[in-house]
Design an enzyme around this catalytic site. Structure first.
Site, PDB file in Angstrom:
ATOM      1  N   ALA A 258       0.776  -1.290  -0.090  1.00  0.00           N
ATOM      2  CA  ALA A 258       0.013  -0.073  -0.034  1.00  0.00           C
ATOM      3  C   ALA A 258       1.047   1.188   0.060  1.00  0.00           C
ATOM      4  O   ALA A 258       1.977   1.162  -0.057  1.00  0.00           O
ATOM      5  CB  ALA A 258      -0.864   0.036   1.231  1.00  0.00           C
ATOM      6  N   LYS A 259       0.335   2.278   0.063  1.00  0.00           N
ATOM      7  CA  LYS A 259       0.783   3.676  -0.067  1.00  0.00           C
ATOM      8  C   LYS A 259       2.133   3.708   0.853  1.00  0.00           C
ATOM      9  O   LYS A 259       3.123   4.341   0.760  1.00  0.00           O
ATOM     10  CB  LYS A 259       0.057   4.799   0.242  1.00  0.00           C
ATOM     11  CG  LYS A 259      -0.712   5.454  -0.853  1.00  0.00           C
ATOM     12  CD  LYS A 259      -1.255   6.634  -0.820  1.00  0.00           C
ATOM     13  CE  LYS A 259      -2.084   7.031  -2.064  1.00  0.00           C
ATOM     14  NZ  LYS A 259      -3.320   7.014  -1.838  1.00  0.00           N
ATOM     15  N   ARG A 260       1.790   3.184   2.252  1.00  0.00           N
ATOM     16  CA  ARG A 260       2.915   3.285   3.396  1.00  0.00           C
ATOM     17  C   ARG A 260       4.131   2.673   3.039  1.00  0.00           C
ATOM     18  O   ARG A 260       4.924   2.823   3.538  1.00  0.00           O
ATOM     19  CB  ARG A 260       2.232   2.748   4.687  1.00  0.00           C
ATOM     20  CG  ARG A 260       1.973   1.301   4.483  1.00  0.00           C
ATOM     21  CD  ARG A 260       1.589   0.795   5.960  1.00  0.00           C
ATOM     22  NE  ARG A 260       0.959  -0.699   5.672  1.00  0.00           N
ATOM     23  CZ  ARG A 260      -0.601  -0.773   5.412  1.00  0.00           C
ATOM     24  NH1 ARG A 260      -1.075   0.082   5.335  1.00  0.00           N
ATOM     25  NH2 ARG A 260      -0.722  -1.974   4.998  1.00  0.00           N
TER      26      ARG A 260
END
Ligand code: GLU
Length: 324
Positions: A258-260
């Protein structure tokens, strides 16, 4: 080669991006495997845009998903950009089909109006990915009937599918034999909003059936959903596809990419001038299809593709693997 035609039905696979954001390395790995599986069996591929989750759909993301997939070297026989025998390959344009299925479910009292959990209803438009399964629905509204739905304030309820206790077994192409009692383990699930807007579970089954899909390749966080969908196939009397749930790409923290985990969007790599063969090479290596991550074109992986060679563990995408 035998001189007579094969009797096994043709394979029809699908790529089903959700334009809720940009496609990233994790999506690419699943799409590559879906494409390799269908194409290596001389099968057909359909691209379907899963855009029913209206508040989360990002403008331009549908076209970008198409561009990203083509850039990777994948192609399809039917889809929003190339047409085909279906009247549309975009879910928001296929709503009458879902409404028709919903009417059948109401008629048979297989769904009931449910006034619980607004957030779950809102989330139901998208596939429940890792960490989004939520607790089992306790059956609070299960005594309601479809016949008496007009007694509820319009818009104040959702439609929930009445699951059964029966133990279902799925022969997954990678996970093997898996069984589940949908009622006991997963519970009754949301199938539509009060206005008839479908949830993911309904739209995906109606579409896979209508499009003649015989093989569904997707992330293994959707394995529980295969059992929910099996119950719908059973209700409609439709033949379910063969399911192949592939391990996810995860970050170093063990969570779904994901973005993280940094920017792993295909569009970013494309804009940075990274060759798509580099991404395919890394993915091929990650699946166990090649001994190294040397750049390669997707079609060069077709000749020796086999599900038997695919790694059954998640792929950890590390910092060092970022292409930029
Ligand atoms: N559009 C769904 C997703 O991206 C795919 C679900 C499926 O393959 O059934 O999550």
């Amino acid at each position: 080669m035998p001189a007579f035609p094969s009797t096994s039905p043709p394979i029809v696979g699908r790529l089903a991006p959700s334009p809720t954001g940009a496609q990233h390395v994790g999506n690419a790995r699943t799409f590559l495997l879906a494409w390799l599986s269908a194409r290596s069996q001389q099968g057909k591929l359909i691209l379907r845009m899963e855009d029913i989750d209206s508040p989360r759909i990002k403008p331009g993301a549908a076209q970008q998903a198409i561009d990203d997939l083509r850039w990777l070297g994948l192609e399809w026989d039917e889809g929003p950009d190339v047409g085909g025998p279906q009247f549309s390959y975009v879910q928001t344009e296929r709503l009458p089909l879902y409404e028709q299925a919903l009417a059948q479910l109401k008629q048979a009292e297989r769904i009931y109006p449910c006034t619980c959990t607004r957030s779950e209803v809102a989330a139901a438009a998208s596939a429940p990915h890792a960490g989004q399964e939520g607790p089992r629905y306790p059956g609070t509204c299960a005594a309601n009937t479809a016949a008496l739905a007009s007694r509820f304030v319009p818009g104040s309820f959702a439609w929930r599918f009445r699951t059964t206790d029966e133990r279902l077994t799925i022969h997954d192409g990678l996970a093997g034999e898996v069984s589940c009692s949908v009622n006991q383990e997963l519970g009754d699930f949301v199938i539509a909003k009060a206005d008839g807007t479908p949830a993911y579970q309904l739209a995906v089954v109606v579409d896979d059936h209508a499009m003649g899909i015989t093989e569904v390749v997707r992330g293994d966080d959707l394995l529980p959903s295969a059992f929910r969908q099996q119950q719908l196939y059973d209700f409609f009397g439709w033949q379910p596809p063969r399911f192949i749930h592939v391990p996810l790409v995860i970050g170093e923290d063990g969570r779904r990419l994901a973005k993280r985990h940094g920017d792993t969007r295909l569009a970013t790599f494309r804009a940075a001038g990274i060759a798509p063969e580099r991404i395919i090479g890394l993915l091929a290596w990650s699946c166990g299809l090649r001994p190294t991550a040397a750049p390669i074109h997707a079609r060069e992986l077709l000749a020796d593709f086999s599900w038997q060679r695919i790694a059954k563990i998640p792929f950890v995408f590390t910092e060092q693997m970022h292409f930029t």
